[in-house]
Motif scaffolding. Structure first.
Motif, mmCIF file in Angstrom:
data_model
loop_
_atom_site.group_PDB
_atom_site.id
_atom_site.type_symbol
_atom_site.label_atom_id
_atom_site.label_comp_id
_atom_site.label_asym_id
_atom_site.label_seq_id
_atom_site.Cartn_x
_atom_site.Cartn_y
_atom_site.Cartn_z
ATOM 1 N N ALA A 174 0.832 -1.215 0.000
ATOM 2 C CA ALA A 174 0.000 0.000 0.000
ATOM 3 C C ALA A 174 0.857 1.253 0.000
ATOM 4 C CB ALA A 174 -0.938 -0.005 1.204
ATOM 5 N N GLU A 175 1.940 1.263 0.771
ATOM 6 C CA GLU A 175 2.827 2.431 0.821
ATOM 7 C C GLU A 175 3.513 2.657 -0.519
ATOM 8 O OE1 GLU A 175 4.014 2.283 5.578
ATOM 9 O OE2 GLU A 175 5.225 1.200 4.100
ATOM 10 N N MET A 176 3.876 1.578 -1.198
ATOM 11 C CA MET A 176 4.491 1.710 -2.517
ATOM 12 C C MET A 176 3.516 2.331 -3.517
ATOM 13 S SD MET A 176 6.499 -1.932 -2.654
ATOM 14 C CE MET A 176 7.229 -1.703 -4.262
ATOM 15 N N LEU A 177 2.267 1.880 -3.482
ATOM 16 C CA LEU A 177 1.262 2.423 -4.396
ATOM 17 C C LEU A 177 0.964 3.879 -4.089
ATOM 18 C CD1 LEU A 177 -1.200 -0.601 -4.537
ATOM 19 C CD2 LEU A 177 0.326 0.175 -6.349
ATOM 20 N N GLU A 178 1.041 4.254 -2.820
ATOM 21 C CA GLU A 178 0.789 5.638 -2.439
ATOM 22 C C GLU A 178 1.941 6.543 -2.851
ATOM 23 O OE1 GLU A 178 -0.963 9.011 -0.905
ATOM 24 O OE2 GLU A 178 -1.854 7.022 -1.182
ATOM 25 N N LYS A 179 3.146 6.005 -2.833
ATOM 26 C CA LYS A 179 4.337 6.825 -3.064
ATOM 27 C C LYS A 179 4.580 7.129 -4.537
ATOM 28 C CE LYS A 179 9.318 7.022 -2.279
ATOM 29 N NZ LYS A 179 10.497 6.453 -1.599
#
Length: 531
Positions: free
Chosen positions: A469-474
């Motif tokens: 999720a953090e990768m997709l947000e970044k």
């Protein structure tokens, strides 16, 4: 107020050719926060004289300033404890007084990537940029931003590589002032610029077709930049009056407005020697208006596919030894070409497309046993895999549709979800089953892994340790396709990944990143359902 997107779209449509971008330092400052050239040089004056000393000694000439700093930095670099590791790693590459400074500038630039946490407008611009299908990009920048945004494009570094290679003028990046991936290639010092100017006529000859046949959009340059004007002058000198008119029509400069100034789309004159050249000058602070116009006029076929076709045509025409290997390739698999030659046919497009569809349909139907599955194609499978509930019978698919897939070129076709649903839950069970086609496809799909190795260092530098999720947000969806497969499989949040894939399946299965998207769906299938 003028509508930049509408005006530029109309201009690009009238030109006929697909656009090129000509990217300068302002582009890198906008998206990765890179210093100005002056600030970059000042960074490496620590331990030397005051930067203002070098600048004033050079009468404000930055290439000469770089030469003066490079000479002092050369001595400092060989003795300073801070550069001990660099000396051990790169000492063998130092072959002149400027080498050490170029090495350290390159190390600094390679550590910088897109700042995805910047404000919303820039994030939207980056997303549009990464989706654009421009024919090519010319740049004087040294950083790796363009390679990050356009991973499918072939890169030519420096004048030498461009002059003595066979560029196809499509899906390519020309780094005419060098690249931080090759420190020795940087055009940095006064001596480098003198050598560059000597070769300018040869570079102009290489670029002339691009400037006459394509609109060229200048981003990150001042309309009065002397280095750009020198390149334009070299090209203009080679043109006849009728070609010069087309050349002028293709020059489009994009600049930011002064305080209180709104958007503008207007003609402008630039003086080159004793001549004056008319260009289009666009003023806006929102570059997404530019990118939207480019996207609206993009080619229907991905630029990387066109470049490969042109490259292979050149090789076949030039070669005196015919080959006998033939294959029918899906467009998104055309770059998987280890031992495949290339054939082109000419005919009426609509008739050819209809016949191709019938041939493809016949291939599928010829081995189908279940009447209801006669129309199932690999893209249908890819879209179904990421649904919460499959719409197919697993056994019917595996027995009736998968045998036909063996005759197609698609390398990435998922199968684990259907194997699980059919009661196959291990490799031993698969080996005992009568799903021979699925067994072969699983082996083919998973043989080479799902990572794009050239992006491993970037993943380790910027994304290692982040959740899915953090990768997709970044990052952008396009970059996520390249980064997520580097996660350890027990760290992948398959629920988050499935939702991401389902939300993007209609757009990305047909876009320029389609092959990476197919690969990520297969990665998801292997992680969630594999054994």
């Amino acid at each position: 107020m003028v509508d930049i997107t509408v005006e530029l779209t109309q201009l690009l449509q009238r030109s006929g050719g697909a656009p090129f971008l000509f990217v300068g330092s302002g582009f890198a400052r906008r998206y990765i926060g890179l210093e100005t050239w002056s600030k970059l040089l000042e960074r490496f004056c620590v331990g030397l004289k005051d930067y203002r000393y070098y600048l004033s000694s050079a009468n404000g000439d930055l290439p000469y300033t770089a030469s003066l700093i490079a000479k002092d930095f050369h001595e400092f670099w060989w003795a300073a404890p801070d550069y001990e590791q660099s000396r051990r790693l790169f000492g063998g590459q130092v072959n002149d007084f400027a080498s050490a400074l170029k090495i350290e500038i390159s190390n600094h630039l390679r550590a910088i990537s897109v700042d995805y946490e910047r404000d919303g407008m820039l994030k939207q611009e980056i997303e549009l940029l990464s989706q654009m299908n421009v024919d090519g990009i010319i740049t004087t920048n040294w950083d790796l931003l363009l390679e990050e945004l356009f991973p499918d494009y072939k890169v030519f570094i420096g004048q030498q590589e461009l002059l003595f290679s066979n560029p196809q003028s499509v899906a390519e990046i020309y780094k005419i002032h060098g690249c931080s991936s090759q420190p020795a290639s940087l055009v940095l010092t006064r001596e480098d610029y003198a050598d560059f100017q000597k070769r300018n006529p040869y570079l102009a000859a290489k670029l002339i077709t691009i400037f006459v046949e394509h609109p060229v959009i200048f981003l990150g340059y001042s309309i009065n930049d002397p280095h750009i004007q020198a390149i334009i002058a070299s090209i203009a000198e080679c043109l006849t009056p009728d070609k010069l008119v087309q050349f002028e029509r293709n020059l489009i400069f994009v600049g930011r407005p002064a305080e209180g100034q709104g958007d503008a789309f207007e003609g402008a004159m630039i003086t080159i020697g004793r001549d004056r050249i008319r260009v289009t000058n666009i003023i806006t602070d929102d570059f997404s208006k530019i990118y939207a116009a480019v996207d609206a006029t993009k080619r229907r076929i991905p630029a990387r596919v066109l470049r490969y076709c042109k490259e292979q045509m050149y090789e076949l025409v030039r070669s005196s030894t015919p080959e006998t290997k033939l294959a029918v390739l899906d467009l998104d698999e055309i770059d998987q070409k280890e031992d495949v030659e290339f054939v082109v046919g000419v005919g009426v497009a609509t008739k050819q497309q209809s016949e191709a569809f019938e041939i493809h349909s016949d291939l599928v139907r010829s081995s189908l046993g279940a009447r209801g599955y006669a129309g199932v194609l690999p893209d249908d499978i890819l879209a179904d895999i990421v649904r919460d509930q499959s719409q197919y019978s697993a056994v019917d698919l595996l027995k009736s549709s998968y045998p036909s897939f063996l005759r197609l070129s698609n390398r990435y076709i998922p199968a684990f979800r259907y194997l699980r649903a059919a009661g196959v839950d291990s490799q031993a069970a698969l080996d005992r089953s009568d799903f021979d086609a699925a067994r072969t496809i699983v082996k083919r799909t998973n043989k080479e892994g799902f990572e794009v190795e050239s992006y491993r260092k970037q993943y380790e530098r910027e994304f290692f340790g982040l959740t899915t999720a953090e990768m997709l947000e970044k990052t952008t969806p396009e970059k996520a396709l390249l980064m997520i497969p580097f996660q350890q499989r027990d760290e992948v949040d398959t629920n988050v990944l499935r939702v991401f894939l389902e939300q993007n399946v209609q757009r990305m299965l047909k876009g320029s990143y389609a092959s990476f998207f197919r690969k990520l769906i297969c990665f998801y299938d292997a992680v969630e359902f594999g054994f």
